[in-house]
Design an enzyme around this catalytic site. Structure first.
Site, PDB file in Angstrom:
ATOM      1  N   THR A  86       4.259   2.720   5.697  1.00 10.04           N
ATOM      2  CA  THR A  86       2.880   2.240   5.816  1.00 10.04           C
ATOM      3  C   THR A  86       2.111   3.164   6.744  1.00 10.04           C
ATOM      4  O   THR A  86       2.581   3.466   7.848  1.00 10.04           O
ATOM      5  CB  THR A  86       2.798   0.778   6.341  1.00 10.04           C
ATOM      6  OG1 THR A  86       1.442   0.544   6.775  1.00 10.04           O
ATOM      7  CG2 THR A  86       3.710   0.503   7.506  1.00 10.04           C
ATOM      8  N   ASP A  95      -0.297   2.437   8.426  1.00  5.27           N
ATOM      9  CA  ASP A  95      -0.742   1.698   9.615  1.00  5.27           C
ATOM     10  C   ASP A  95       0.237   1.833  10.785  1.00  5.27           C
ATOM     11  O   ASP A  95      -0.146   1.628  11.937  1.00  5.27           O
ATOM     12  CB  ASP A  95      -0.913   0.205   9.287  1.00  5.27           C
ATOM     13  CG  ASP A  95      -2.085  -0.044   8.365  1.00  5.27           C
ATOM     14  OD1 ASP A  95      -2.821   0.912   8.076  1.00  5.27           O
ATOM     15  OD2 ASP A  95      -2.253  -1.195   7.927  1.00  5.27           O
ATOM     16  N   ARG A 151      -5.904  -2.686   9.298  1.00  2.00           N
ATOM     17  CA  ARG A 151      -6.394  -4.074   9.217  1.00  2.00           C
ATOM     18  C   ARG A 151      -6.123  -4.840  10.491  1.00  2.00           C
ATOM     19  O   ARG A 151      -6.965  -5.557  11.002  1.00  2.00           O
ATOM     20  CB  ARG A 151      -5.636  -4.804   8.093  1.00  2.00           C
ATOM     21  CG  ARG A 151      -6.322  -4.835   6.800  1.00  2.00           C
ATOM     22  CD  ARG A 151      -5.489  -5.595   5.830  1.00  2.00           C
ATOM     23  NE  ARG A 151      -4.164  -4.968   5.675  1.00  2.00           N
ATOM     24  CZ  ARG A 151      -3.408  -5.078   4.603  1.00  2.00           C
ATOM     25  NH1 ARG A 151      -3.831  -5.796   3.601  1.00  2.00           N
ATOM     26  NH2 ARG A 151      -2.248  -4.490   4.507  1.00  2.00           N
ATOM     27  N   GLY A 186       0.841  -1.205   0.000  1.00  6.00           N
ATOM     28  CA  GLY A 186       0.000   0.000   0.000  1.00  6.00           C
ATOM     29  C   GLY A 186       0.870   1.247   0.000  1.00  6.00           C
ATOM     30  O   GLY A 186       1.834   1.327   0.753  1.00  6.00           O
ATOM     31  N   ASP A 230       2.540  -0.085  11.849  1.00  7.08           N
ATOM     32  CA  ASP A 230       2.552  -1.278  12.702  1.00  7.08           C
ATOM     33  C   ASP A 230       3.870  -2.042  12.661  1.00  7.08           C
ATOM     34  O   ASP A 230       3.938  -3.190  13.093  1.00  7.08           O
ATOM     35  CB  ASP A 230       1.385  -2.204  12.313  1.00  7.08           C
ATOM     36  CG  ASP A 230       1.383  -2.543  10.828  1.00  7.08           C
ATOM     37  OD1 ASP A 230       2.164  -1.936  10.064  1.00  7.08           O
ATOM     38  OD2 ASP A 230       0.592  -3.408  10.425  1.00  7.08           O
ATOM     39  N   ARG A 277       1.121  -5.275  -5.036  1.00  6.68           N
ATOM     40  CA  ARG A 277       1.404  -6.427  -4.174  1.00  6.68           C
ATOM     41  C   ARG A 277       1.559  -7.610  -5.120  1.00  6.68           C
ATOM     42  O   ARG A 277       0.583  -8.073  -5.682  1.00  6.68           O
ATOM     43  CB  ARG A 277       0.257  -6.656  -3.183  1.00  6.68           C
ATOM     44  CG  ARG A 277       0.063  -5.506  -2.197  1.00  6.68           C
ATOM     45  CD  ARG A 277      -0.973  -5.852  -1.134  1.00  6.68           C
ATOM     46  NE  ARG A 277      -1.045  -4.832  -0.105  1.00  6.68           N
ATOM     47  CZ  ARG A 277      -1.967  -3.857  -0.052  1.00  6.68           C
ATOM     48  NH1 ARG A 277      -2.900  -3.791  -0.981  1.00  6.68           N
ATOM     49  NH2 ARG A 277      -1.965  -2.972   0.911  1.00  6.68           N
ATOM     50  N   ASP A 290       4.996  -4.681   6.007  1.00  6.37           N
ATOM     51  CA  ASP A 290       5.419  -6.039   6.384  1.00  6.37           C
ATOM     52  C   ASP A 290       5.502  -7.010   5.205  1.00  6.37           C
ATOM     53  O   ASP A 290       6.416  -7.833   5.148  1.00  6.37           O
ATOM     54  CB  ASP A 290       4.574  -6.599   7.533  1.00  6.37           C
ATOM     55  CG  ASP A 290       3.083  -6.505   7.282  1.00  6.37           C
ATOM     56  OD1 ASP A 290       2.691  -6.007   6.217  1.00  6.37           O
ATOM     57  OD2 ASP A 290       2.304  -6.948   8.154  1.00  6.37           O
TER      58      ASP A 290
END
Ligand code: F6P
Length: 326
Positions: A129, A131, A175, A14, A133, A75, A106
């Site tokens: 990212t 996110d 997510r 992403g 994370d 991806r 990741d």
């Protein structure tokens, strides 16, 4: 110093604001060290399809402020196969490319880890990212921009929520992680923040909303991370509406708007720093690692660790958010 004459750079997974600034930093640091720098289009898929462009100073000019990625992103399913990775390796060798910088999350580093091990190829990673994370960095590229986008949107929702005495369930990305929800929830004074890392109890949420009603609160914002265990914002709203009728409710899904836009100053500086340090790392012969920043210090985390270890959500911030939203 490690002899490197040609490097490649790609963006994968992403996209996130700041990727362009990182591409520029990698390219310019490479040029400074007299390297040829290739931009691989569409992430690992472009590597397999031999879709590369030679970058020059001009090609990376005026991109530091642009969201998205000039190299595009994908991806790649093919890169998950051994044949796909072999083709990618052969293409790199055919261009005499010595090392590669990959920018992503990741999935990107899982791929990079296998690739490094299979072919002993020199790869370093830059965390990108929204996110946020990834273990091994306090911030990943795009996170700061994304939370500012969320804050701007929720401030607007708060205006209309207050005018109509409404309760809004706002779904944000994440997510598997609640970092976007947590920070933007605190910054917008959300009445509750639901994240995948902690168990969500709908009865507790209803109790909180009843309390808010008694306190004559005229609006409410419930921040819902898309991966919350109680469901997405629509599902959470439905469950709440079954037993709570204190406010009229609405659901807003912010979606991909969170992934776009001009990177904030913080993301631009982080991207510039990590891009610069990625090339320096290769020159020092350090590869197979993600370059991050922890407590303002550059940190090198092996790909395996960056992917396997989980970044921990600061639950005391969640507690603080609850107290402050009383
Ligand atoms: O970049 C990560 C992420 O933003 C997740 O939070 C989200 O679930 C996902 O991307 C959606 O990505 P796409 O629509 O590109 O598959």
């Amino acid at each position: 110093m490690n002899q490197i004459r040609k490097i490649a750079v790609l963006t994968s997974g992403g996209d996130s604001p700041g990727m362009n600034a990182a591409i520029r930093a990698v390219a310019r640091t490479g040029f400074y060290h007299n390297m040829d720098v290739y931009g691989v289009m569409r992430g690992y898929q472009g590597l397999i399809d031999d879709d590369m462009i030679k970058l020059d100073n001009q090609k990376v000019a005026n991109i530091i402020q642009r969201g998205g990625t000039i190299l595009k992103s994908e991806r790649s399913k093919q890169f998950e196969t051994k044949e796909g990775r072999r083709t990618a390796y052969e293409n790199l060798k055919a261009h005499n490319i010595d090392a590669m910088v990959v920018i992503g999350g990741d999935g990107t580093f899982t791929g990079a880890d296998v690739f490094c091990e299979e072919f002993d190829f020199q790869v370093v990673g830059i965390p990108g990212t929204i996110d946020n994370d990834l273990y091994g960095t306090d911030y990943a590229l795009g996170y700061d921009t994304a939370i500012n986008t969320v804050v701007e949107a929720v401030d607007k929702l708060r205006d209309t929520a207050g005018s109509h005495n409404r309760l809004f369930f706002v779904e944000v990305m994440g997510r598997d992680a609640g970092f976007i929800a947590l920070r933007s929830g605190i910054a917008t004074g959300a009445e509750d923040i639901l994240i995948p890392e902690t168990e969500t109890c709908i009865d507790d949420l209803i109790e909180k909303l009843n309390h808010d009603r008694r306190e004559n609160k005229t609006s409410g914002i419930i921040m819902v991370a898309e991966g919350d265990d109680a469901g997405n914002a629509y599902q959470v709203a439905r469950k709440v509406n079954e037993n709570f009728h204190g406010y009229e409710t609405r659901v807003t899904v912010l979606g991909h708007v969170q992934r776009g836009g001009a990177p904030t100053c913080m993301d631009r500086v982080l991207a510039s720093t990590l891009g610069y340090e990625a090339v320096n790392s290769l020159l020092k012969g350090k590869y197979g690692v993600m370059i991050g920043k922890v407590k303002n210090e550059i940190q090198y985390t092996p790909f395996k660790k960056a992917v396997k270890h989980h970044k921990v959500v600061n639950e005391s911030m969640l507690e603080m958010a609850r107290i402050l939203s009383l």
